[in-house]
Scaffold this active site. Sequence first.
Site, PDB file in Angstrom:
ATOM      1  N   GLY A 252       0.842  -1.195   0.000  1.00  0.00           N
ATOM      2  CA  GLY A 252       0.000   0.000   0.000  1.00  0.00           C
ATOM      3  C   GLY A 252       0.875   1.242   0.000  1.00  0.00           C
ATOM      4  N   SER A 253       0.310   2.338   0.482  1.00  0.00           N
ATOM      5  CA  SER A 253       1.019   3.616   0.434  1.00  0.00           C
ATOM      6  C   SER A 253       2.144   3.670   1.465  1.00  0.00           C
ATOM      7  CB  SER A 253       0.026   4.752   0.697  1.00  0.00           C
ATOM      8  OG  SER A 253      -0.546   4.572   1.982  1.00  0.00           O
ATOM      9  N   GLY A 257       2.272   2.297   5.280  1.00  0.00           N
ATOM     10  CA  GLY A 257       3.315   1.279   5.465  1.00  0.00           C
ATOM     11  C   GLY A 257       4.353   1.682   6.507  1.00  0.00           C
ATOM     12  N   GLU A 274       5.792  -3.373   0.693  1.00  0.00           N
ATOM     13  CA  GLU A 274       5.782  -3.061  -0.751  1.00  0.00           C
ATOM     14  C   GLU A 274       4.978  -1.768  -0.896  1.00  0.00           C
ATOM     15  OE1 GLU A 274       7.241  -4.705  -3.226  1.00  0.00           O
ATOM     16  OE2 GLU A 274       7.722  -6.648  -2.343  1.00  0.00           O
ATOM     17  N   CYS A 308       1.776   0.608  -8.886  1.00  0.00           N
ATOM     18  CA  CYS A 308       2.932   1.095  -8.121  1.00  0.00           C
ATOM     19  C   CYS A 308       4.096   1.357  -9.058  1.00  0.00           C
ATOM     20  CB  CYS A 308       3.314   0.090  -7.043  1.00  0.00           C
ATOM     21  SG  CYS A 308       3.557  -1.568  -7.674  1.00  0.00           S
TER      22      CYS A 308
HETATM   23  P1  NAD Z   1      -3.480   2.383   1.145  1.00  0.00           P
HETATM   24  O1  NAD Z   1      -2.186   2.529   1.853  1.00  0.00           O
HETATM   25  O2  NAD Z   1      -4.480   3.456   1.289  1.00  0.00           O
HETATM   26  O3  NAD Z   1      -4.232   1.032   1.609  1.00  0.00           O
HETATM   27  C1  NAD Z   1      -3.582  -0.223   1.559  1.00  0.00           C
HETATM   28  C2  NAD Z   1      -4.207  -1.156   2.580  1.00  0.00           C
HETATM   29  O4  NAD Z   1      -3.961  -0.663   3.883  1.00  0.00           O
HETATM   30  C3  NAD Z   1      -5.718  -1.303   2.456  1.00  0.00           C
HETATM   31  O5  NAD Z   1      -6.068  -2.648   2.702  1.00  0.00           O
HETATM   32  C4  NAD Z   1      -6.233  -0.380   3.548  1.00  0.00           C
HETATM   33  O6  NAD Z   1      -7.517  -0.758   4.015  1.00  0.00           O
HETATM   34  C5  NAD Z   1      -5.189  -0.592   4.618  1.00  0.00           C
HETATM   35  N1  NAD Z   1      -5.041   0.517   5.572  1.00  0.00           N
HETATM   36  C6  NAD Z   1      -5.320   1.827   5.374  1.00  0.00           C
HETATM   37  N2  NAD Z   1      -5.027   2.542   6.482  1.00  0.00           N
HETATM   38  C7  NAD Z   1      -4.547   1.656   7.399  1.00  0.00           C
HETATM   39  C8  NAD Z   1      -4.059   1.778   8.732  1.00  0.00           C
HETATM   40  N3  NAD Z   1      -4.016   2.956   9.352  1.00  0.00           N
HETATM   41  N4  NAD Z   1      -3.632   0.666   9.367  1.00  0.00           N
HETATM   42  C9  NAD Z   1      -3.655  -0.541   8.738  1.00  0.00           C
HETATM   43  N5  NAD Z   1      -4.107  -0.713   7.472  1.00  0.00           N
HETATM   44  C10 NAD Z   1      -4.546   0.366   6.807  1.00  0.00           C
HETATM   45  O7  NAD Z   1      -3.124   2.122  -0.404  1.00  0.00           O
HETATM   46  P2  NAD Z   1      -4.106   1.991  -1.646  1.00  0.00           P
HETATM   47  O8  NAD Z   1      -4.658   3.326  -1.988  1.00  0.00           O
HETATM   48  O9  NAD Z   1      -5.032   0.856  -1.465  1.00  0.00           O
HETATM   49  O10 NAD Z   1      -3.061   1.544  -2.775  1.00  0.00           O
HETATM   50  C11 NAD Z   1      -2.257   2.431  -3.512  1.00  0.00           C
HETATM   51  C12 NAD Z   1      -0.853   2.485  -2.950  1.00  0.00           C
HETATM   52  O11 NAD Z   1      -0.283   1.177  -2.874  1.00  0.00           O
HETATM   53  C13 NAD Z   1       0.075   3.267  -3.863  1.00  0.00           C
HETATM   54  O12 NAD Z   1       0.924   4.068  -3.084  1.00  0.00           O
HETATM   55  C14 NAD Z   1       0.867   2.190  -4.594  1.00  0.00           C
HETATM   56  O13 NAD Z   1       2.118   2.614  -5.081  1.00  0.00           O
HETATM   57  C15 NAD Z   1       0.993   1.162  -3.506  1.00  0.00           C
HETATM   58  N6  NAD Z   1       1.252  -0.166  -4.063  1.00  0.00           N
HETATM   59  C16 NAD Z   1       2.505  -0.671  -3.947  1.00  0.00           C
HETATM   60  C17 NAD Z   1       2.809  -1.901  -4.523  1.00  0.00           C
HETATM   61  C18 NAD Z   1       4.205  -2.471  -4.452  1.00  0.00           C
HETATM   62  O14 NAD Z   1       4.356  -3.649  -4.733  1.00  0.00           O
HETATM   63  N7  NAD Z   1       5.216  -1.681  -4.102  1.00  0.00           N
HETATM   64  C19 NAD Z   1       1.802  -2.632  -5.168  1.00  0.00           C
HETATM   65  C20 NAD Z   1       0.522  -2.094  -5.231  1.00  0.00           C
HETATM   66  C21 NAD Z   1       0.256  -0.848  -4.675  1.00  0.00           C
END
Ligand code: NAD
Length: 525
Positions: A252-253, A257, A274, A308
């Site tokens: 995720g973001s 993360g 990631e 990503c």
């Molecule tokens: P996000 O960080 O908003 O959410 C990711 C996950 O985290 C979701 O399941 C969400 O419900 C959960 N989450 C949100 N807040 C949380 C918290 N406070 N505590 C625990 N869990 C929480 O990301 P998104 O908008 O779903 O995805 C886009 C981001 O993911 C982009 O930054 C993208 O670059 C990244 N991404 C990275 C990869 C990689 O392999 N490097 C792959 C896919 C996406």
Amino acid sequence: MLTPEAYRDTVAETLASLRLSGVNPGACWGPDGWSNTQGQLIASLDPSNASSLASVSGAAGDDYETVLQQAHRSFELWRMVPAPERGALIRRIGDALRQHKDALGTLVTLETGKIKQEGDGEVQEMIDIIDLAVGQARMLYGKTMHSERPNHRMYEQWHPIGVVGVITAFNFPVAVWSWNAFIAAVTGNTVVWKPSPKTPLCAIAVQHICNRVMEKQGYPGIFSLLVEGPGQTELANRLVNDPRIALMSFTGSTAVGRRIGERVASRMGKVLLELSGNNAVIVDDTADLDLATPAIVFGSVGTAGQRCTTTRRLFVHTEIYDELITRLVDAYGQIRIGDPLDPDVLMGPLIDADAKQRFLDAVAELRRLGGDVLCGGAGVDRPGYFVQPTLCTADNGWDLVQRETFGPLLYAVRFDSLETAIAMQNNVKQGLSSSLFTNDLRNAELFLSHNGSDCGIANINIGTSGAEIGGAFGGEKETGGGREAGSDAWQAYMRRQTNTVNWGRDLPLAQGIEFQLPAANPRLR
Ligand code: NAD
């Protein structure tokens, strides 16, 4: 484009063939282990028209304990199943995924808005990682070392680690989980998945497919699921803080993360991160523009810029700048935007209204800063969350360019020397993917050298996105340092043990240390 009736039929057939209902339970701990709690109702929306596909009843606190306890009990049995036999279970899931590829690919398209080619491609990626995982199950190699002590054997072996928690992002709603889950399973672990609240149906459909195979093979609770709603983080936080989760894998973001990494580290757990990227393509003056142009367009526009690995920055040698920009503007003009199920469409919507607004805000900021919008730059006036693929000029140092805007927004920057371009490319906090287009061997080797790209992925003459299974996938710096999906990434899902076996009749100590008891040492008597 589908007629409204054809669209309704497609949705109904897709849900039915994946065993999804109008309202679906949001927690599952294995075959027949679906929760019946009436949790918060989460609507799954199709971003191409903002209509509801179906709902999910979010998991509750009691579900959490049931899932964790079952995952732990299952782990104690599963870890003793021989790894090739674990591989056989995963291979059968691969067979089931092949059967359901079309329906699951359609569901990915319906729930994320990515075009059907890419939806199917995601399911293919699940199948590919299964092929890798099945082979890996017979290759969990440890090294042997030559002991300095006579009649001693020293080696290392790899043991299953425990229950693996997997939190995933919306943009790869099935593939990213599979990279983790299938490698975790063949290495002897059980898996608890907390998917994105924006794509809960994909997760539930995958759980149904896995359940049927687990049930047939008689293995309960290898894979389980906890869905919670938008803005809810209670269950995700419990996973992160739970010492029963031996490895926490988060995709995720960077903002989220970073917090997760800190919390898992504070309980001395293992974490695999990631996170966000800010990827660049460099095109030098020798590059083949027939290769570079489509690669840049796919990299920046594919998945509506929501990968990503999306190409976000483009560094172009001044000698070929005008020609490449002309070609790109022409190519962007040919991108058909619309219904992602339509085979002629190349770009679907962004995931939701917030994502669209963030894109529009970024374009407005770019204009305020003095950047030129070369094409695109606006939303598309139709239901759903569509925007135009956008190419603009910018300065690499702008805060805007340093951030990841998750949409089809590409910043073009000129350069005179490759060294300067590489320095600009590396001068961001993220370090995921990078590419150089060149026909100059020296330039290619410089880009791949210690003085070159600082990213986890560095390519020559292919774009930044579209990685294949087999190579270790992941990035450096604020991208988190994790590696998944190939090479030796399986080791993250296991604990390493070094074993020394003395098969002699003496007890020599390492480093030549003498430590004899008085009875054996005349000096100590
Ligand atoms: P996000 O960080 O908003 O959410 C990711 C996950 O985290 C979701 O399941 C969400 O419900 C959960 N989450 C949100 N807040 C949380 C918290 N406070 N505590 C625990 N869990 C929480 O990301 P998104 O908008 O779903 O995805 C886009 C981001 O993911 C982009 O930054 C993208 O670059 C990244 N991404 C990275 C990869 C990689 O392999 N490097 C792959 C896919 C996406």
